[in-house]
Write an enzyme that holds these catalytic residues in place. Structure first.
Site, mmCIF file in Angstrom:
data_model
loop_
_atom_site.group_PDB
_atom_site.id
_atom_site.type_symbol
_atom_site.label_atom_id
_atom_site.label_comp_id
_atom_site.label_asym_id
_atom_site.label_seq_id
_atom_site.Cartn_x
_atom_site.Cartn_y
_atom_site.Cartn_z
ATOM 1 C CG MET A 30 42.855 -7.529 3.809
ATOM 2 S SD MET A 30 43.523 -6.642 2.390
ATOM 3 C CE MET A 30 43.223 -7.800 1.090
ATOM 4 C CG ASN A 32 34.307 -11.353 1.013
ATOM 5 O OD1 ASN A 32 34.790 -12.014 0.110
ATOM 6 N ND2 ASN A 32 33.003 -11.282 1.187
ATOM 7 C CG HIS A 34 36.808 -17.481 2.752
ATOM 8 N ND1 HIS A 34 37.822 -18.229 3.311
ATOM 9 C CD2 HIS A 34 37.423 -16.535 1.995
ATOM 10 C CE1 HIS A 34 38.986 -17.789 2.881
ATOM 11 N NE2 HIS A 34 38.785 -16.745 2.096
ATOM 12 N N GLY A 36 37.903 -20.550 5.200
ATOM 13 C CA GLY A 36 39.355 -20.512 5.413
ATOM 14 C C GLY A 36 39.711 -19.620 6.601
ATOM 15 C CG HIS A 37 39.009 -15.427 6.511
ATOM 16 N ND1 HIS A 37 38.291 -15.260 5.364
ATOM 17 C CD2 HIS A 37 40.157 -14.717 6.351
ATOM 18 C CE1 HIS A 37 38.957 -14.464 4.534
ATOM 19 N NE2 HIS A 37 40.094 -14.129 5.103
ATOM 20 C CD GLN A 155 49.752 -11.983 3.494
ATOM 21 O OE1 GLN A 155 49.439 -11.043 2.804
ATOM 22 N NE2 GLN A 155 48.846 -12.694 4.166
ATOM 23 C CB SER A 187 40.701 -16.908 -2.597
ATOM 24 O OG SER A 187 40.914 -15.557 -2.949
ATOM 25 C CB SER A 188 37.956 -12.576 -0.494
ATOM 26 O OG SER A 188 38.041 -12.882 0.877
HETATM 27 O O1 PAF Z 1 46.141 -11.808 3.844
HETATM 28 C C1 PAF Z 1 45.491 -10.767 4.064
HETATM 29 O O2 PAF Z 1 44.268 -10.774 4.221
HETATM 30 C C2 PAF Z 1 46.235 -9.427 4.143
HETATM 31 O O3 PAF Z 1 47.319 -9.414 3.283
HETATM 32 C C3 PAF Z 1 46.664 -9.073 5.588
HETATM 33 C C4 PAF Z 1 47.617 -10.090 6.153
HETATM 34 C C5 PAF Z 1 45.431 -8.959 6.471
HETATM 35 C C6 PAF Z 1 47.390 -7.712 5.589
HETATM 36 O O4 PAF Z 1 46.576 -6.686 5.136
#
Ligand code: PAF
Length: 284
Positions: A30, A32, A34, A36-37, A155, A187-188
């Site tokens: 989504m 933003n 960081h 972690g991404h 998730q 986390s964002s």
């Molecule tokens: O974890 C997230 O950033 C969101 O839940 C995802 C997996 C991109 C789905 O919108």
């Protein structure tokens, strides 16, 4: 990096990658972004020769009164991050590309049961929104592998269940949580914390690690350990939604023979809802 914002342009890029024999890994986000991404992108690269990322703040997974409008959107920063992480294609759909008939009438995908447990019990409809968006994105990108952070443990498991139930031809990989040096999971939403709250926030992870130790080393009963963790968090100024120990495989209540466990928690600090989890094993 090629940025596309329509389904047609995405499909063109995916077929270009396929024609050149690439194996594709997909990382939905989504934005933003960081560290972690970045770690997710790097892990994705280990599984494939091309990485496709998406940025879409998905309205379907935000409840009424939640932070959809204020969710941090940082497009220029995100592009720089993805470029330096070596991402090949960025998909940035508008809502009209993501949900062309309108989000109110979008066909949805929901994993029954677990979607309404743990975080789902406090955020009705949230996981249905997540699985609906991720299913559509995976159908558009058609990756060989898709990568998710284990910070969002529930998730990650729901997406594995959805993928198995629908027979989607994609491998789902979970990547360990990246933490600040003091233990706070990246986390964002950490951006919402005041400087004072930021000092206190790592105590969520500390409470979960302490619960693990109480169970693992002291043999404390799970229910008592959960209760103690709630008390610890409240003493630190959190308002816990839940602290629960579940089995790793399906997030159901552990039976006596279950040894691979995970403690999951969600707790409010001021106006910020933080989630975290710690996996652990019991000696048989
Ligand atoms: O974890 C997230 O950033 C969101 O839940 C995802 C997996 C991109 C789905 O919108």
């Amino acid at each position: 990096m090629i940025t596309v914002d329509t389904v047609a342009a995405l499909r063109e890029q995916v077929s270009r990658l396929r024609q050149s024999g690439k194996r594709i890994a997909f990382v939905p986000t989504m934005g933003n972004l960081h560290a972690g991404h970045v770690h997710l992108m790097q892990e994705a690269r280990r599984y494939a020769s091309a990485v496709v990322a998406s940025i879409y703040v998905n309205p379907l997974q935000f409840g009424q009164g939640e932070d959809f409008d204020s969710y941090p959107r940082t497009p220029s920063h995100d592009k720089v991050v993805l470029l330096s992480a070596g991402v090949d294609v960025l998909f940035k759909p508008a809502e009209s590309e993501m949900y062309p008939r309108g989000k109110a009438v979008q066909t949805f995908v929901e994993v029954p049961g677990l979607s309404d447990d743990l975080c789902g019990a406090f955020r009705p409809g949230h996981f249905r929104g997540v699985t609906t968006a991720v299913n559509r994105l995976m159908n558009l990108v058609t990756p060989d592998v898709a990568v998710f952070g284990k910070k969002d443990y529930q998730q990650w498991l729901l997406i594995r269940l959805m993928t198995a139930d629908l027979g989607l031809p994609v491998e789902i990989v979970g990547v360990d949580t990246v933490r600040e040096p003091d233990g706070l999971a990246l986390s964002s939403r950490n951006n919402y914390l005041s400087p004072e709250e930021r000092q206190v926030a790592p105590r969520l992870y500390e409470a979960l690690a302490r619960l693990r130790d109480r169970v693992q080393r002291e043999g404390m009963h799970l229910a008592a350990a959960e209760e103690n963790a709630v008390i610890d968090l409240q003493a630190d100024g959190f308002r816990p939604d839940y602290v629960k120990v579940r089995r790793q495989s399906d997030l159901q209540l552990p039976a006596a023979e279950d040894h691979r466990l995970v403690v999951l928690a969600a707790a409010w600090l001021g106006k910020t809802r933080l989630i975290d989890n710690v996996e652990f094993e019991l000696k048989s």
